[in-house]
Design an enzyme around this catalytic site. Structure first.
Site, PDB file in Angstrom:
ATOM      1  N   HIS A  65       0.846  -1.190   0.000  1.00 48.16           N
ATOM      2  CA  HIS A  65       0.000   0.000   0.000  1.00 48.16           C
ATOM      3  C   HIS A  65       0.886   1.246   0.000  1.00 48.16           C
ATOM      4  O   HIS A  65       1.968   1.264   0.610  1.00 48.16           O
ATOM      5  CB  HIS A  65      -0.933   0.001   1.209  1.00 48.16           C
ATOM      6  CG  HIS A  65      -2.160  -0.835   0.997  1.00 48.16           C
ATOM      7  ND1 HIS A  65      -2.846  -1.424   2.035  1.00 48.16           N
ATOM      8  CD2 HIS A  65      -2.825  -1.194  -0.149  1.00 48.16           C
ATOM      9  CE1 HIS A  65      -3.894  -2.096   1.539  1.00 48.16           C
ATOM     10  NE2 HIS A  65      -3.890  -1.971   0.231  1.00 48.16           N
ATOM     11  N   ASP A  67       1.046   4.129   1.408  1.00 47.43           N
ATOM     12  CA  ASP A  67       1.547   4.813   2.600  1.00 47.43           C
ATOM     13  C   ASP A  67       2.706   4.076   3.255  1.00 47.43           C
ATOM     14  O   ASP A  67       3.269   4.551   4.252  1.00 47.43           O
ATOM     15  CB  ASP A  67       0.408   5.042   3.621  1.00 47.43           C
ATOM     16  CG  ASP A  67      -0.304   3.768   4.035  1.00 47.43           C
ATOM     17  OD1 ASP A  67      -0.505   2.885   3.172  1.00 47.43           O
ATOM     18  OD2 ASP A  67      -0.673   3.645   5.214  1.00 47.43           O
ATOM     19  N   HIS A  68       3.076   2.935   2.677  1.00 49.86           N
ATOM     20  CA  HIS A  68       4.210   2.173   3.200  1.00 49.86           C
ATOM     21  C   HIS A  68       5.384   2.104   2.221  1.00 49.86           C
ATOM     22  O   HIS A  68       6.465   1.651   2.605  1.00 49.86           O
ATOM     23  CB  HIS A  68       3.767   0.756   3.563  1.00 49.86           C
ATOM     24  CG  HIS A  68       2.770   0.728   4.686  1.00 49.86           C
ATOM     25  ND1 HIS A  68       3.106   0.365   5.980  1.00 49.86           N
ATOM     26  CD2 HIS A  68       1.453   1.031   4.728  1.00 49.86           C
ATOM     27  CE1 HIS A  68       2.038   0.444   6.747  1.00 49.86           C
ATOM     28  NE2 HIS A  68       1.014   0.853   6.010  1.00 49.86           N
ATOM     29  N   HIS A 141      -4.591  -9.090   5.939  1.00 54.50           N
ATOM     30  CA  HIS A 141      -4.869  -7.749   5.419  1.00 54.50           C
ATOM     31  C   HIS A 141      -5.509  -7.882   4.040  1.00 54.50           C
ATOM     32  O   HIS A 141      -5.616  -8.991   3.502  1.00 54.50           O
ATOM     33  CB  HIS A 141      -3.560  -6.949   5.354  1.00 54.50           C
ATOM     34  CG  HIS A 141      -3.769  -5.470   5.194  1.00 54.50           C
ATOM     35  ND1 HIS A 141      -4.653  -4.750   5.961  1.00 54.50           N
ATOM     36  CD2 HIS A 141      -3.183  -4.569   4.353  1.00 54.50           C
ATOM     37  CE1 HIS A 141      -4.612  -3.486   5.605  1.00 54.50           C
ATOM     38  NE2 HIS A 141      -3.744  -3.338   4.620  1.00 54.50           N
ATOM     39  N   ASP A 212       0.157  -3.903   8.484  1.00 53.94           N
ATOM     40  CA  ASP A 212      -1.280  -3.742   8.679  1.00 53.94           C
ATOM     41  C   ASP A 212      -1.928  -5.123   8.768  1.00 53.94           C
ATOM     42  O   ASP A 212      -1.647  -6.015   7.956  1.00 53.94           O
ATOM     43  CB  ASP A 212      -1.888  -2.973   7.511  1.00 53.94           C
ATOM     44  CG  ASP A 212      -1.409  -1.524   7.475  1.00 53.94           C
ATOM     45  OD1 ASP A 212      -0.580  -1.156   8.323  1.00 53.94           O
ATOM     46  OD2 ASP A 212      -1.869  -0.778   6.594  1.00 53.94           O
TER      47      ASP A 212
END
EC number: 3.1.26.11
Length: 313
Positions: A65, A67-68, A141, A212
């Site tokens: 994702h 944001d990582h 996830h 996550d």
């Protein structure tokens, strides 16, 4: 061994929290730094720290994702300009190689150092040398997301110098042989075994960093007896249904993992931008502490020591 939180927010940057990135500083142990995730603007966060990008040896990506991972291309490129010459290895889910290579190719970014990209195909041990071992397991996830367990090898005990002197064995070159556990013949003919003069080994530390995830068994396995557990807490316990639907965890669920896994201390991160005020943050913390008292909420740029015996602050 220290940990510095470079980004502790979830999804999008907030005024007080950048997106995910954590630095495990192993300067005393191996003169290197390991990163876990590299969200957008990670290199900007590093400017506010003592971290030198050329010291970054490994980057472990939990999942793909944005944001990582959106901070990776910039950090990799800047490392070349900042004196980085040593090999850098990136570990991550299938697809991380294509993302990195495409980003560098399209932007015509040339790296002056060798780059190795390891896509995780099997869980278990993905790295091991004389000082550390890294284990990985698949979490729950929306896309493949991994948790990492970093295990420091036990440190050998110290040579018991007082005991040697009391037995009439004076300092000299033989001390180094004894420290290595070798057998030595003394001038008087005695044969002594170095193993008999080595103190108790120091137990290595364990740090678990989870990507996550929903509340799951794999989290507890990775966290078992860890000195420090870093666990996402995207939502408050009141929003457990929302957390489940979005494949995330609540504060209480993170604390349950810590309690069941018998960890030393729990640090909550990946905090949703919906929680901005100090009162909201304190509320999240208290939710977790009801289940596991030695819990803390990470803030950007906070640095902690990983103690061999965790003491509640």
């Amino acid at each position: 061994m220290e940990i510095q939180f470079l980004g502790t927010g979830a999804g999008i940057p907030a005024k007080e929290r950048n997106v995910s990135s954590i630095a495990l500083m192993l300067l005393e142990e191996r003169n290197q730094i390991w990163l876990f995730d590299c969200g957008e603007a990670t290199q900007h966060q590093i400017l506010h720290t003592k971290i030198k990008p050329r010291k970054i040896e490994k980057i472990f990506i939990t999942h793909l994702h944005g944001d990582h991972i959106f901070g990776l291309p910039g950090l990799l490129g800047s490392r070349s300009f900042q004196g980085g010459e040593e090999l850098l290895t990136i570990y991550g889910p299938k697809g991380i190689k294509e993302f990195v290579e495409t980003s560098l190719s399209v932007s015509t970014t040339y790296l002056k150092y060798p780059l190795q990209i390891v896509e995780i195909e099997e869980t278990g041990i993905i790295f091991e040398d004389d000082t550390f071992e890294v284990q990985v397991e698949l979490l729950e996830h929306g896309i493949p997301s991994y948790g990492y367990r970093v295990i420091e090898k036990d440190l050998p005990g110290k040579l018991q110098v007082d005991k040697l002197i009391n037995e009439g064995i004076q300092p000299g070159p033989i001390y180094s042989q004894l420290k290595d556990g070798e057998k030595v013949v003394l001038e008087d003919g005695r044969i002594i075994n170095g193993q008999d003069y080595i103190g108790e080994a120091k137990k290595g530390r364990i740090v678990t960093v989870l990507g996550d995830t929903r509340f799951c068994q794999a989290s507890m396995e990775l966290a078992k007896d860890a000195d420090v557990l870093i666990h996402e807490a995207t939502f408050s316990e009141k929003e457990e249904k929302l957390a489940f639907n979005y494949f995330h965890s609540t504060t209480k669920q993170a604390a349950q993992v810590a309690k069941r896994a018998n960890v030393g201390c729990l640090w909550l991160t990946h905090i949703s931008s919906r929680y901005q005020s100090s009162l909201q943050i304190q509320s999240l913390l208290q939710e977790a502490k009801k289940t596991f008292s030695n819990t803390y909420i990470a803030n950007d740029l906070v640095e902690i020591d990983v103690l061999r015996e965790q003491i509640e602050l």
